[in-house]
Design a protein around this motif. Sequence first.
Motif, mmCIF file in Angstrom:
data_model
loop_
_atom_site.group_PDB
_atom_site.id
_atom_site.type_symbol
_atom_site.label_atom_id
_atom_site.label_comp_id
_atom_site.label_asym_id
_atom_site.label_seq_id
_atom_site.Cartn_x
_atom_site.Cartn_y
_atom_site.Cartn_z
ATOM 1 N N GLN A 15 79.657 0.035 -33.343
ATOM 2 C CA GLN A 15 81.020 -0.416 -33.049
ATOM 3 C C GLN A 15 81.600 0.366 -31.884
ATOM 4 O OE1 GLN A 15 83.876 -1.472 -36.130
ATOM 5 N NE2 GLN A 15 82.312 -1.055 -37.669
ATOM 6 N N ASN A 16 82.183 -0.369 -30.939
ATOM 7 C CA ASN A 16 82.895 0.199 -29.783
ATOM 8 C C ASN A 16 82.020 1.002 -28.824
ATOM 9 O OD1 ASN A 16 85.485 -0.844 -30.577
ATOM 10 N ND2 ASN A 16 85.459 0.704 -32.213
ATOM 11 N N ILE A 17 80.725 0.748 -28.828
ATOM 12 C CA ILE A 17 79.859 1.515 -27.920
ATOM 13 C C ILE A 17 80.065 1.128 -26.460
ATOM 14 C CG2 ILE A 17 78.053 2.183 -29.568
ATOM 15 C CD1 ILE A 17 76.424 -0.177 -28.584
ATOM 16 N N LEU A 18 80.725 -0.006 -26.218
ATOM 17 C CA LEU A 18 80.999 -0.380 -24.813
ATOM 18 C C LEU A 18 81.912 0.645 -24.142
ATOM 19 C CD1 LEU A 18 81.528 -4.252 -24.587
ATOM 20 C CD2 LEU A 18 79.877 -2.867 -23.335
ATOM 21 N N ARG A 19 82.688 1.366 -24.957
ATOM 22 C CA ARG A 19 83.598 2.364 -24.386
ATOM 23 C C ARG A 19 82.834 3.482 -23.684
ATOM 24 N NH1 ARG A 19 87.630 3.180 -29.554
ATOM 25 N NH2 ARG A 19 88.405 1.037 -29.644
ATOM 26 N N GLU A 20 81.576 3.680 -24.098
ATOM 27 C CA GLU A 20 80.765 4.720 -23.440
ATOM 28 C C GLU A 20 79.525 4.098 -22.801
ATOM 29 O OE1 GLU A 20 78.797 6.270 -27.636
ATOM 30 O OE2 GLU A 20 80.450 7.407 -26.732
ATOM 31 N N PHE A 21 79.744 2.910 -22.211
ATOM 32 C CA PHE A 21 78.670 2.122 -21.610
ATOM 33 C C PHE A 21 77.834 2.947 -20.644
ATOM 34 C CE2 PHE A 21 77.875 -2.009 -18.986
ATOM 35 C CZ PHE A 21 76.656 -2.192 -19.623
ATOM 36 N N ASP A 22 78.495 3.787 -19.818
ATOM 37 C CA ASP A 22 77.782 4.521 -18.763
ATOM 38 C C ASP A 22 76.703 5.453 -19.320
ATOM 39 O OD1 ASP A 22 80.218 5.869 -19.720
ATOM 40 O OD2 ASP A 22 79.562 7.507 -18.413
ATOM 41 N N ARG A 23 76.892 5.902 -20.585
ATOM 42 C CA ARG A 23 75.866 6.770 -21.213
ATOM 43 C C ARG A 23 74.497 6.118 -21.225
ATOM 44 N NH1 ARG A 23 77.070 8.828 -27.131
ATOM 45 N NH2 ARG A 23 74.807 9.055 -27.099
ATOM 46 N N TYR A 24 74.523 4.776 -21.321
ATOM 47 C CA TYR A 24 73.252 4.046 -21.474
ATOM 48 C C TYR A 24 72.731 3.495 -20.145
ATOM 49 C CZ TYR A 24 74.943 4.636 -26.153
ATOM 50 O OH TYR A 24 75.433 5.210 -27.297
ATOM 51 N N LEU A 25 73.376 3.893 -19.063
ATOM 52 C CA LEU A 25 72.957 3.420 -17.741
ATOM 53 C C LEU A 25 72.271 4.531 -16.942
ATOM 54 C CD1 LEU A 25 76.100 1.291 -16.749
ATOM 55 C CD2 LEU A 25 73.973 0.528 -17.809
ATOM 56 N N GLN A 26 71.830 5.562 -17.640
ATOM 57 C CA GLN A 26 71.146 6.667 -16.961
ATOM 58 C C GLN A 26 69.912 6.137 -16.224
ATOM 59 O OE1 GLN A 26 72.440 9.694 -16.976
ATOM 60 N NE2 GLN A 26 74.035 9.144 -18.443
ATOM 61 N N GLY A 27 69.770 6.531 -14.988
ATOM 62 C CA GLY A 27 68.596 6.133 -14.210
ATOM 63 C C GLY A 27 68.700 4.736 -13.615
ATOM 64 N N MET A 28 69.858 4.097 -13.763
ATOM 65 C CA MET A 28 70.013 2.727 -13.256
ATOM 66 C C MET A 28 70.875 2.694 -11.991
ATOM 67 S SD MET A 28 69.157 0.374 -15.930
ATOM 68 C CE MET A 28 68.378 0.795 -17.448
ATOM 69 N N THR A 42 88.339 -11.177 -20.281
ATOM 70 C CA THR A 42 89.700 -10.637 -20.438
ATOM 71 C C THR A 42 89.755 -9.385 -21.308
ATOM 72 O OG1 THR A 42 89.942 -12.363 -22.090
ATOM 73 C CG2 THR A 42 91.117 -12.686 -20.015
ATOM 74 N N PHE A 43 88.896 -9.315 -22.336
ATOM 75 C CA PHE A 43 88.979 -8.087 -23.153
ATOM 76 C C PHE A 43 87.869 -7.073 -22.876
ATOM 77 C CE2 PHE A 43 85.833 -8.882 -26.508
ATOM 78 C CZ PHE A 43 85.676 -10.261 -26.459
ATOM 79 N N VAL A 44 86.744 -7.526 -22.323
ATOM 80 C CA VAL A 44 85.656 -6.569 -22.050
ATOM 81 C C VAL A 44 85.894 -5.825 -20.733
ATOM 82 C CG1 VAL A 44 83.189 -6.366 -21.513
ATOM 83 C CG2 VAL A 44 83.914 -7.785 -23.429
ATOM 84 N N HIS A 45 86.405 -6.551 -19.740
ATOM 85 C CA HIS A 45 86.622 -5.964 -18.406
ATOM 86 C C HIS A 45 87.489 -4.688 -18.458
ATOM 87 C CE1 HIS A 45 86.405 -7.390 -14.002
ATOM 88 N NE2 HIS A 45 86.636 -6.110 -14.025
ATOM 89 N N PRO A 46 88.643 -4.724 -19.161
ATOM 90 C CA PRO A 46 89.457 -3.488 -19.215
ATOM 91 C C PRO A 46 88.723 -2.321 -19.891
ATOM 92 C CG PRO A 46 90.729 -5.394 -19.977
ATOM 93 C CD PRO A 46 89.308 -5.867 -19.821
ATOM 94 N N ILE A 47 87.893 -2.628 -20.912
ATOM 95 C CA ILE A 47 87.143 -1.548 -21.587
ATOM 96 C C ILE A 47 86.203 -0.881 -20.576
ATOM 97 C CG2 ILE A 47 85.432 -1.019 -23.389
ATOM 98 C CD1 ILE A 47 86.462 -3.473 -24.955
ATOM 99 N N LEU A 48 85.529 -1.731 -19.767
ATOM 100 C CA LEU A 48 84.574 -1.187 -18.785
ATOM 101 C C LEU A 48 85.299 -0.448 -17.666
ATOM 102 C CD1 LEU A 48 81.910 -4.046 -18.536
ATOM 103 C CD2 LEU A 48 81.960 -2.060 -20.036
ATOM 104 N N ALA A 53 86.022 4.587 -14.887
ATOM 105 C CA ALA A 53 87.052 5.256 -14.081
ATOM 106 C C ALA A 53 86.685 6.722 -13.807
ATOM 107 C CB ALA A 53 88.396 5.184 -14.808
ATOM 108 N N GLY A 54 86.765 7.101 -12.524
ATOM 109 C CA GLY A 54 86.536 8.494 -12.124
ATOM 110 C C GLY A 54 85.092 8.947 -12.231
ATOM 111 N N LYS A 55 84.168 8.002 -12.363
ATOM 112 C CA LYS A 55 82.762 8.416 -12.549
ATOM 113 C C LYS A 55 81.873 8.012 -11.377
ATOM 114 C CE LYS A 55 82.983 8.477 -17.562
ATOM 115 N NZ LYS A 55 82.939 7.614 -18.732
ATOM 116 N N ASP A 56 82.489 7.709 -10.239
ATOM 117 C CA ASP A 56 81.709 7.492 -9.030
ATOM 118 C C ASP A 56 80.848 6.220 -9.071
ATOM 119 O OD1 ASP A 56 80.899 8.208 -6.496
ATOM 120 O OD2 ASP A 56 79.165 9.377 -7.207
ATOM 121 N N TYR A 57 81.262 5.251 -9.890
ATOM 122 C CA TYR A 57 80.542 3.973 -9.942
ATOM 123 C C TYR A 57 81.160 2.992 -8.960
ATOM 124 C CZ TYR A 57 77.481 4.748 -13.939
ATOM 125 O OH TYR A 57 76.480 5.186 -14.773
#
Length: 364
Positions: A15-28, A42-48, A53-57
């Motif tokens: 549940q709510n793992i999209l909030r830490e999506f970047d954790r799973y993008l290591q090496g990508m 409308t609801f996923v975009h704001p979570i991402l 934010a602030g992570k150089d993506y």
Amino acid sequence: MSKVLKSPGTYVQGQNILREFDRYLQGMGKRPLILIDPFVDTFVHPILDRCFAGKDYSVVYETFSGECCQTLIDKLAVAAKSGGHTCVIGIGGGKTLDTAKGAAHYSGLPMVIVPTIASSDAPCSACSVIYHEDGTFDRYLFLDASPNVVLVDTAVISGAPSKLLVAGMGDAMATWFEARACRASGKNNQVYAKPTQAATNLARLCWENLKRDGLAAKLAVDAGVCTEAVEVIVETNTYLSTVGFESGGLAAAHGIQKGFTHIPTLHHQPHGFNVAFCTLAQLVLEDAGEDLKEAITFSRSVGLPVCFADLGYSEVDPAQVRTAVEKACVPASTIHNMPFEVTSEMVYHALIAADAYGREYCRA
Ligand SMILES: [Zn+2]
């Protein structure tokens, strides 16, 4: 002949793992191209946005529209390469995910898949279903690799209508019976090799999980909550069912379902609904009486179809059914993975008998 098991590189669910999506993008890399379904944007975009934010993506979003067709896939693959993207991410339903998988395949980039419903095998499979621009079936695109990462946020999935979860259960119900048939016949799985012990046993687990948690999961989603039963069924529909069918093998249920696409009324039903009823027909072919009873009881409990009328096909036209069974028995059909010879005449009788069984149960 070797045994092969194909599976996503990493499968993450919670549940709510999209909030830490970047954790799973290591090496990508830091420049993903995200193809997103307009229904969830409308609801996923704001979570991402908050997550990145602030992570150089440097993220580029494309909204999916139209059809999962070659033209759109080619356009996205070109955009992914010319835009210097480092991975392709698909977020949404089956067609969005299949488009993203196709774009990743042609651009040679890693693919990350985020399903927002648990109704099909699209998220974890190494295959995209390609349609023509007018929505008619074109072909299967077999990908070189399975998705690198599949990320399943159960807070999002449990918010979707339970009918979608139930459709996924219908597809997952077929998995064990087809894998069992494939092992008995010694035929190849869907990746052109023999099934491993792991694949056959993951397929078996699908059916055990459905019987134990299927109804509880449906009721929880209807009540607007996400319980452990929902977690089990989401994993069953999304991961176990896919590895179970791709690497465990398909047989009569999916072969007959292919034939159903030639009956217009059935063509518009969710894939999992048709597959569920075709599973009953496979069990009639096998004369697996106890399994048939269990499958009908389970189907009735969660709202899966047990007869043609449940699929909206009340006026059964024998000529149409005969055409469908002919198509189900073409030489390339997975129906020939059964451990005995199957003829179109046998399939016709099995379908009509399954319908009769199902109607009898509905009356009881
Ligand atoms: Zn299926």
